[in-house]
Design an enzyme around this catalytic site. Structure first.
Site, PDB file in Angstrom:
ATOM      1  N   HIS A   1       0.815  -1.215   0.000  1.00 40.91           N
ATOM      2  CA  HIS A   1       0.000   0.000   0.000  1.00 40.91           C
ATOM      3  C   HIS A   1       0.851   1.268   0.000  1.00 40.91           C
ATOM      4  CE1 HIS A   1      -3.946   1.610  -0.010  1.00 40.91           C
ATOM      5  NE2 HIS A   1      -4.529   0.624   0.648  1.00 40.91           N
ATOM      6  N   ARG A   2       2.163   1.136   0.134  1.00 43.97           N
ATOM      7  CA  ARG A   2       3.026   2.308   0.053  1.00 43.97           C
ATOM      8  C   ARG A   2       3.233   2.762  -1.382  1.00 43.97           C
ATOM      9  NH1 ARG A   2       8.142  -0.029   3.190  1.00 43.97           N
ATOM     10  NH2 ARG A   2       7.626  -1.693   1.694  1.00 43.97           N
TER      11      ARG A   2
END
Length: 460
Positions: free
Chosen positions: A431-432
């Site tokens: 999700h980064r």
């Protein structure tokens, strides 16, 4: 007079610091040639045969089958040539270690040595190397009365550095190696004991699983240990999320049948065995190859998922080439071979490369280079008969596409209930590197290509 040279376990590359002896290929008294393989070892990456850089007679072997040795530990000794005196012998040994005389510049098959390694002081049996003065104290590892006096039996500078970084006093440890040699595993065990929370003592009537009678302990080493370390690191560092979708793969399977029969998809159903016979002798295009081709096209549209995170620089590094890993189950455990430059390959080329790497994995012939450098992983867990999964990302990659089994299910097609070939697709992503919109767009594009292969053709 023959000169006895000591051959140490060489640096195996890829950050590997130790190896397990699988089997010796020579015995004491055998005559070996330069670069002749003398021992087979297994690292966290692969099994390799280690060649000896000296030619001569084997005078000693260090390490039994199944034992682990750190890089730089003595592996064997070889009697080489003649030397006029002790001083001349020392000079000849130095020359041999630098790549001259009866020696080779190669340390390991498949790994050239661009330059000779820096010389390390030889540790002979019974000789000890003093620990650095700033090794610190770990406290609680041993009592004061158990602290060793004098030099500490440790060879590897990596072991000393690891102990120093964790404030561990090597004088308090008892090594498990040959003649009490302190190994990396000894230091890591002491670190775990020093940092672990106090264990909860269970009543005698409720023993823990580890203390039950008949419990079997399986060492986490080799491939299994490497998988455990990598998966643990992935879960610690990567904030992963998973999305999934069911897709109608009927048209994809029909397209594959047409490709393998050499006919147009519309005629594939009527061709039957006769059409398939027309392509006899050619390797069949695999479902995995078609999914890989779809994957690379999707990554071209959503390059955020073909990336890695540089945590030190706080940057997302988008990678220009797709080196596609795929999960393969072997007798040694799970391995992930890598197809280089998958984005440049056709379905036929992908099929050939998948077949080659799968066979190498099955026979234990994969090299470390075959299993490193991946940028995205395709995980076909459907071969195990399961529909879905939430796999752990193969660190340091940013995403993994999972594919379940393709099976007949009731499905609404053209407004009517029909039996169709349905597959579940799942995407686990970091999700980064992106948000759900990007991940959903990638997965939807993959599903659209599975349901209507013509969607892929429009982008080629």
């Amino acid at each position: 007079m023959a000169q006895v040279l000591e051959f140490k376990l060489p640096d195996l590359g890829e950050g590997l610091t130790e190896a397990e002896i699988v089997g010796w290929l020579v015995s004491v008294g055998d005559v070996v040639a330069i670069d002749q393989p003398v021992v087979e070892v297994e690292t966290a990456k692969a099994r390799v045969e280690v060649p000896c850089p000296y030619g001569g007679v084997v005078t000693a072997r260090f390490g039994e089958e199944g034992s682990e040795l750190p890089v730089g530990a003595p592996l064997m000794t070889v009697a080489v040539g003649e030397s006029p005196d002790a001083a001349g012998s020392a000079e000849a040994e130095a020359e041999a270690e630098a790549g001259g005389g009866d020696t080779s510049g190669n340390v390991l098959v498949g790994y050239g040595t661009a330059a000779p390694a820096a010389r390390r002081r030889r540790v002979r049996p019974g000789q000890l190397v003093e620990a650095p003065a700033d090794s610190g104290s770990a406290g609680g590892v041993a009592t004061e009365s158990e602290v060793r006096e004098g030099p500490v039996p440790v060879v590897s500078p990596l072991v000393r550095r690891l102990a120093r970084e964790h404030g561990l006093d090597l004088r308090r440890l008892t090594g498990s190696g040959r003649e009490g040699l302190i190994l990396r595993a000894d230091v890591e065990r002491a670190i775990r004991l020093a940092t672990a929370p106090p264990a909860t003592t269970l009543p005698p009537s409720e023993p823990s699983g580890a203390t039950q009678s008949g419990a079997v302990r399986v060492p986490l080493k080799g491939v299994r240990g490497a998988v455990a370390d990598k998966m643990s690191r992935s879960r610690r560092e990567i904030p992963e999320a998973t999305c999934w979708v069911d897709a109608d793969a009927t048209e994809l399977m029909a397209t594959r049948a047409a490709m393998n029969s050499g006919m147009h998809p519309a005629a594939a159903g009527a061709a039957g065995a006769a059409g398939a016979a027309g392509a006899a002798g050619a390797r069949k295009i695999s479902v995995l190859a078609l999914l890989a081709r779809i994957c690379t096209a999707a990554l071209g549209r959503f390059p955020e998922l073909n990336s890695t995170v540089d945590t030190a620089a706080r940057e997302v590094v988008r990678l220009p080439a797709v080196h596609l890993g795929f999960a393969a189950q072997t007798e040694r455990g799970l391995v992930v071979p890598v197809v280089r430059d998958a984005h440049t390959r056709s379905a036929e080329s992908l099929t050939e490369e998948f077949a080659r790497l799968t066979e190498a994995a099955r026979t234990g012939a994969l090299t470390p280079a075959d299993m490193t450098g991946g940028t995205f992983t395709l995980n076909n867990y459907g071969v195990f008969g399961v529909d879905g999964s939430t796999p752990i990302i193969n660190h340091p990659e940013a995403a993994m596409l999972g594919v379940g089994r393709i099976m007949a299910k009731p499905w609404v097609h053209d407004g009517e209930l029909a039996v169709r070939q349905v597959v579940q697709l799942s995407l686990t992503f970091d999700h980064r590197v992106c948000d759900g919109g990007t991940a959903g767009g990638f997965l939807r594009y993959v599903a659209d290509c599975v349901e209507q292969p013509a969607v892929l053709l429009r982008t080629l």
